[in-house]
Design an enzyme around this catalytic site. Structure first.
Site, short mmCIF file in Angstrom:
data_model
loop_
_atom_site.label_atom_id
_atom_site.label_comp_id
_atom_site.label_asym_id
_atom_site.label_seq_id
_atom_site.Cartn_x
_atom_site.Cartn_y
_atom_site.Cartn_z
N ASP A 180 1.03 6.28 30.87
CA ASP A 180 1.73 6.15 29.58
C ASP A 180 1.36 4.77 29.05
O ASP A 180 1.74 3.76 29.63
CB ASP A 180 3.24 6.29 29.83
CG ASP A 180 4.08 6.13 28.57
OD1 ASP A 180 3.58 5.56 27.58
OD2 ASP A 180 5.24 6.56 28.61
N ASP A 196 4.29 11.86 26.32
CA ASP A 196 3.80 10.52 25.98
C ASP A 196 2.79 9.97 27.00
O ASP A 196 2.49 8.78 26.98
CB ASP A 196 4.97 9.55 25.81
CG ASP A 196 5.74 9.33 27.10
OD1 ASP A 196 5.47 10.00 28.10
OD2 ASP A 196 6.66 8.48 27.08
N ASP A 197 2.28 10.84 27.88
CA ASP A 197 1.31 10.38 28.88
C ASP A 197 -0.11 10.78 28.50
O ASP A 197 -0.36 11.92 28.12
CB ASP A 197 1.68 10.96 30.25
CG ASP A 197 2.93 10.33 30.80
OD1 ASP A 197 2.80 9.42 31.63
OD2 ASP A 197 4.04 10.72 30.37
N ASP A 200 5.62 15.92 31.93
CA ASP A 200 6.25 14.71 31.39
C ASP A 200 7.75 14.77 31.61
O ASP A 200 8.34 15.85 31.67
CB ASP A 200 5.94 14.54 29.89
CG ASP A 200 6.34 13.15 29.38
OD1 ASP A 200 6.29 12.19 30.18
OD2 ASP A 200 6.70 13.02 28.20
N TYR A 207 13.40 0.28 36.75
CA TYR A 207 13.04 1.47 35.99
C TYR A 207 12.05 1.12 34.87
O TYR A 207 12.32 0.28 34.03
CB TYR A 207 14.29 2.12 35.38
CG TYR A 207 13.94 3.35 34.58
CD1 TYR A 207 13.50 4.50 35.23
CD2 TYR A 207 14.01 3.36 33.19
CE1 TYR A 207 13.15 5.62 34.51
CE2 TYR A 207 13.67 4.49 32.46
CZ TYR A 207 13.24 5.61 33.13
OH TYR A 207 12.89 6.74 32.42
N LYS A 212 9.52 7.40 33.92
CA LYS A 212 9.31 8.31 35.06
C LYS A 212 7.83 8.40 35.40
O LYS A 212 6.97 8.01 34.62
CB LYS A 212 9.87 9.69 34.72
CG LYS A 212 11.32 9.86 35.16
CD LYS A 212 11.47 9.87 36.68
CE LYS A 212 12.95 9.88 37.06
NZ LYS A 212 13.20 9.54 38.45
N ASP A 222 6.00 11.15 35.90
CA ASP A 222 5.30 12.15 35.09
C ASP A 222 4.02 12.62 35.77
O ASP A 222 2.91 12.28 35.34
CB ASP A 222 5.04 11.59 33.68
CG ASP A 222 6.32 11.06 33.05
OD1 ASP A 222 7.40 11.60 33.34
OD2 ASP A 222 6.24 10.08 32.28
N ARG A 279 15.98 8.78 29.92
CA ARG A 279 16.04 7.54 30.69
C ARG A 279 15.74 7.75 32.17
O ARG A 279 16.16 6.96 33.02
CB ARG A 279 17.41 6.85 30.51
CG ARG A 279 17.65 6.46 29.06
CD ARG A 279 19.08 6.03 28.79
NE ARG A 279 19.29 5.91 27.35
CZ ARG A 279 19.04 4.80 26.66
NH1 ARG A 279 18.60 3.73 27.27
NH2 ARG A 279 19.23 4.78 25.36
N TYR A 307 17.63 2.25 40.56
CA TYR A 307 16.53 1.57 39.87
C TYR A 307 16.66 1.64 38.35
O TYR A 307 15.76 1.24 37.64
CB TYR A 307 15.19 2.16 40.33
CG TYR A 307 14.93 1.87 41.77
CD1 TYR A 307 14.41 0.63 42.14
CD2 TYR A 307 15.24 2.80 42.76
CE1 TYR A 307 14.20 0.32 43.47
CE2 TYR A 307 15.03 2.50 44.09
CZ TYR A 307 14.51 1.26 44.44
OH TYR A 307 14.30 0.97 45.76
P1 13P Z 1 8.56 8.24 30.10
O1 13P Z 1 8.39 7.95 31.58
O2 13P Z 1 7.95 9.55 29.73
O3 13P Z 1 8.03 7.09 29.29
O4 13P Z 1 10.09 8.40 29.82
C1 13P Z 1 10.86 7.29 29.62
C2 13P Z 1 12.28 7.57 29.23
O5 13P Z 1 13.13 6.79 29.61
C3 13P Z 1 12.60 8.74 28.40
O6 13P Z 1 13.97 8.75 27.98
MG MG Z 2 7.04 6.50 27.69
MG MG Z 3 6.02 10.13 30.11
MG MG Z 4 6.54 7.89 32.49
#
Ligand code: 13P
Ligand code: MG
Ligand code: MG
Ligand code: MG
Ligand code: 13P
Length: 369
Positions: free
Chosen positions: A11, A52-53, A131, A233, A236, A238, A270, A352
């Site tokens: 990402d 978003d990756d 994702d 954090y 994620k 993904d 999140r 985290y």
């Molecule tokens: P991503 O890992 O896809 O960027 O997600 C982050 C996030 O906190 C979505 O609410």
């Molecule tokens: Mg993101």
């Molecule tokens: Mg992502």
């Molecule tokens: Mg991510």
């Protein structure tokens, strides 16, 4: 000579918020990989986005963990992150957690799934890209494909699969791994991989004496945990996976059937919530409702001496409409729990996230009872 398929993803910034990757970023990644293709570093490539990756699918003959291939991915992500900063994209450079490249991208933030194998006369592969979830989201579908006879008819009726498979499972907290064989050790395997935040299927191998070489993987999953690198954090993981199909392996339709059940995975808003994994066509590979729900796309290819014939957008089919409908019913149901478990992840898994900062403020106000 063996072929290597590498899927390396990160990402590097998105629009709007954590939804999707804009076209100009994908175009820049394509330009970079095309230059590498012209120089003969890679044989072929495709660029995708899973939400978003940014996802780089590459074929080459340099084996796994190649410095040249990982370096190419790293440089591509760096250039795209620069562009993302220029465009003031959201969380530009999000998954590029280290400054310097040192031989391979593992431990630097990007996720990697790659395998080297002998290309068969016909070699169907499916690249799965998720994702808003974590590597353990692949445990259930990979188990289903290679070990569950109620998913995969070939385990029962095809003599070339009847003996079963071997699973390489990683303990991602203790950094250990174990090999387990199915069907004979199926219950042991399930005892581990049901804890999908801790034990993840890394690879699947054929058994000795079968149609395929026992030392060449038939499926591989990215298992990088971002919080272990960043210590906090940062979104994620993904994950992505590559699965080979047919002729001694699950048929393509058996591989896809494993996603017909929208099972609950952790991630979503999140990175702190459980929600159903929804299989979607490429055009719906963007996260919207509550930054989700968690989703997966599938790109189908035939390999031709390393050349990628495809992609076929495998979930672009009304055959998966019911799964998507079911996923949205589950979304509505689970969302009504708001901040309560089991929608929000259990306390230990919130370690985290930013929740401990909120709880810290309350510490001094507690009195003994
Ligand atoms: P991503 O890992 O896809 O960027 O997600 C982050 C996030 O906190 C979505 O609410
Ligand atoms: Mg993101
Ligand atoms: Mg992502
Ligand atoms: Mg991510
Ligand atoms: P076709 O006859 O369409 O090739 O189907 C073969 C098959 O085995 C499908 O699972």
């Amino acid at each position: 000579e063996k072929i290597t398929v590498s899927v390396i993803k990160a990402d590097i910034g998105s629009v709007a918020g954590h939804s999707t990757v804009p076209d100009e970023i994908k175009a820049l990644a394509e330009k970079k990989l095309n230059e590498a293709k012209e120089k003969g570093i890679i044989i072929d490539f495709r660029v995708f986005n899973a939400g978003d990756d940014l996802e780089l699918v590459m074929t080459h003959r340099k084996g796994v963990d190649s410095e040249e291939i990982h370096g190419l991915a790293w440089e591509t992500f760096k250039a795209c992150a620069e562009k993302a900063k220029e465009l003031k994209l959201y969380a530009a450079g999000q998954d590029l957690l280290k400054e310097a490249f040192s031989g391979n991208v593992r431990g630097l933030g990007p996720g990697v799934a790659e395998m080297e194998f002998t290309e068969r006369p016909a070699e169907p592969i499916i690249v799965f890209m998720m994702d808003k979830t974590e590597p353990g989201a692949f445990n259930l579908p990979i188990f289903r494909m290679f070990a569950d006879p109620f998913n995969t008819a070939g385990l029962v009726i095809d003599p070339s699969m009847h003996q079963g498979f071997r699973f390489e499972v990683w303990d991602i907290k203790e950094h250990k791994r174990v090999m387990l064989s199915t069907p004979e050790e199926m219950y042991d395997l399930l005892a581990l991989i049901g804890s999908k935040g801790r034990y993840v299927i890394k690879r699947v191998y054929p058994k000795e004496g079968g149609k395929l070489p026992a030392d060449e993987p038939v499926a591989v999953v990215s298992t990088e945990k971002l919080f272990e690198i960043a210590g906090e954090y940062v979104g994620k993981d993904d994950p992505v996976a590559i699965v080979r199909a047919q002729s001694g392996l699950p048929a393509v339709g058996e591989v896809l059937e494993a996603f017909a059940f929208p099972h609950l995975v952790s991630g979503w808003m999140r990175g702190s919530h459980n929600g159903p994994l929804m299989p979607v066509p490429f055009r719906y590979s963007k996260c919207t409702r509550f930054d989700g729900p968690p989703r997966v796309i599938a790109a189908g290819f035939q390999l031709c001496n390393g050349k990628l014939i495809g992609p076929v957008d495998m979930f672009d089919d009304p055959a998966f409409d019911y799964t998507r409908q079911k996923a949205m019913e589950i979304c509505d149901y689970i969302r009504r729990h708001g901040p309560f478990e089991p929608h929000r992840l259990p306390h230990e898994e919130m370690e985290y996230t930013t929740l401990p900062k909120v709880l810290k403020k309350l510490e001094a106000r507690f009195e003994k009872i």
